[in-house]
Each structure stands twice: as structure tokens, then as C-alpha cells.
Design an enzyme around this catalytic site. Sequence first.
Site, short mmCIF file in Angstrom:
data_model
loop_
_atom_site.label_atom_id
_atom_site.label_comp_id
_atom_site.label_asym_id
_atom_site.label_seq_id
_atom_site.Cartn_x
_atom_site.Cartn_y
_atom_site.Cartn_z
N TYR A 212 48.36 42.20 46.00
CA TYR A 212 48.09 42.16 44.56
C TYR A 212 47.21 43.35 44.15
CZ TYR A 212 46.13 40.51 40.11
OH TYR A 212 45.74 40.41 38.80
N SER B 7 43.47 44.63 36.25
CA SER B 7 42.58 43.66 36.89
C SER B 7 41.45 44.43 37.53
CB SER B 7 43.35 42.87 37.95
OG SER B 7 42.47 42.13 38.77
#
Length: 286
Positions: free
Chosen positions: A157, A144
Site C-alpha cells: 500500500y 496518504s
Amino acid sequence: MGPRYRAGMNKTVLITGCRSGFGKLAALECARRGNTVYAGLRDLSTADPLIAEAGDLPVIPVQLDVTSAADREQVVARILAERGRIDALVNNAGVALGGYVEQVDEDEVRRVFEVNVIAVWALTKAVLPAMRQQRAGSVVMVGSVSGRLALPGLGIYAASKHALEGMSEALRHEVAPFGVLVTLVEPGPYKTDILGRNRTLSRNAGAEGSPYAAYTAKAEQLFDTIAESGAGDPQDVANKIADLAQASSAGLRHPMGGSARVRILMKDHGPFALLEWAIGKATRPA
């Protein structure tokens, strides 16, 4: 330089997290290109939509909760028994978590790292002996942009995706002498369930009287806006994953989406104070 591709078709590809989003689309795309795809699902009873979309394509749904050692071992053993090799592993399965670091509970942190880091390490470790023996293979990590730039409200995250970046970079050096290629796809926001059905907040994020309540509300508004109009077509990411699964040579990092590239450029080449100002302006309540 773009990726170079391995000769021949009908590769054997294992992809995790194929119920929806990048995983499902990548499974279908890899199969369209002539590869046999083992599509991992945390719950095999959810396979019907994938089977229906695949039609006659060589997509084989398999039970694979990536956090289960038994599932990992059984899937790898089955593929080697049926196909004799594993040409590509796509580590796509992952979980997201919103919430300010002070609010997040320990079990929530452990869950994110169990799925996004430890399970990736364990499944990769399970397929590498076959790839080394073959002297060829591809491991595609679906990371990501949060692995390069951490935003407030996504600290845990982002921490897991930063960990994935470090592990992937080291692994690339380690297995290159054996003919195994490791690559990272780094998507920004795309129209997948991570912005919808799978959007998850820490259990304390909405706690009454929380000092972060207004910031959480602002972040949720921002995600709603992105989900409605600012997210890209996930098929683009699926196409990139399929490219890399077949590649014999490619760079390590592959940012996806205009916003991801802009943020990475700002982080890598601009003054941090400017980046800090821009993030604060976007994420702090008025």
C-alpha cells in the site's frame, strides 16, 4: 499561505470512490458549496444512500469503476456533453492492503497498483485535454501519510502511495503552464471504512506457521485501537478536498491529522534511527 480560490461558483467536479468515506463526504461538501458533482461509484446499484443524503443537492451518481477504460471514457464524455467542462477531478478511489511484503502474492500487488496508481493516471489523462483547453482546472489526489512514511505490514500500500506522490509532483510541474493545479491530500488515520468494512489483509497474512503471524496480530491490534479512539473526523478531510477543488493556487502537499504531521516531521527532520526505534516499539510484539 492558504489556497486562493477560483472566481465564480457552480463548478463541475468529478469525484471517484463516492460510496463512503472521504469520497462520499467530499461529494456532499462540494455540492453544498454550489458545485455540480458527478459522484463516481464502482457499482451504481449502491447509489441509494448517497442519493438519500444528497437530497436536493446537485450530486449525480455515475457508474465509474476506475479500472474500467469504458467507464472512464463514458463518464468524461457524458460530463463534457452535459456541462461543457470539467473544473475539478478528485482522485479519491483507492484500496488498501495489509500484509508483510514477503507474504503478498503478485495478483494482490497488481490489484493495489491498478487501482491506486494506473487508474489514477488513466482518469487524469482523460480529463486533462478539457482542462488544458479551458486553461483552468484542479486535480486533487487523495494520497496518504503512507506515501511519505512506510510502516511494516503496509509495504505494498505504501509503495502505491509513494508512486502517487511522485506522479503527482511531476504532473504538477507539467500542467501548471496550462492553468491546471495539482494537489495532494495526505491523511493519517480517519474513521472511514478503510479501518472497518474495507480493511483488507493479504490472503497469506494469517497463514499457519507464518514467521510474521505475531507481527500481523500486533498490527491488527494497533489498527483496532486507532479505529476505536485514535482516528480523526473524516469531514475534516472532505472539507480540505472541497477547498482544493475550488482553489486556483495552493501548495502541493496537505498532510491531514495530528499523527500524520508528527510522523512526517520525524521523517523529514529527525534522525532515521529514532524513527526506526519508535516504529519498532509500536509494531513489534513483546
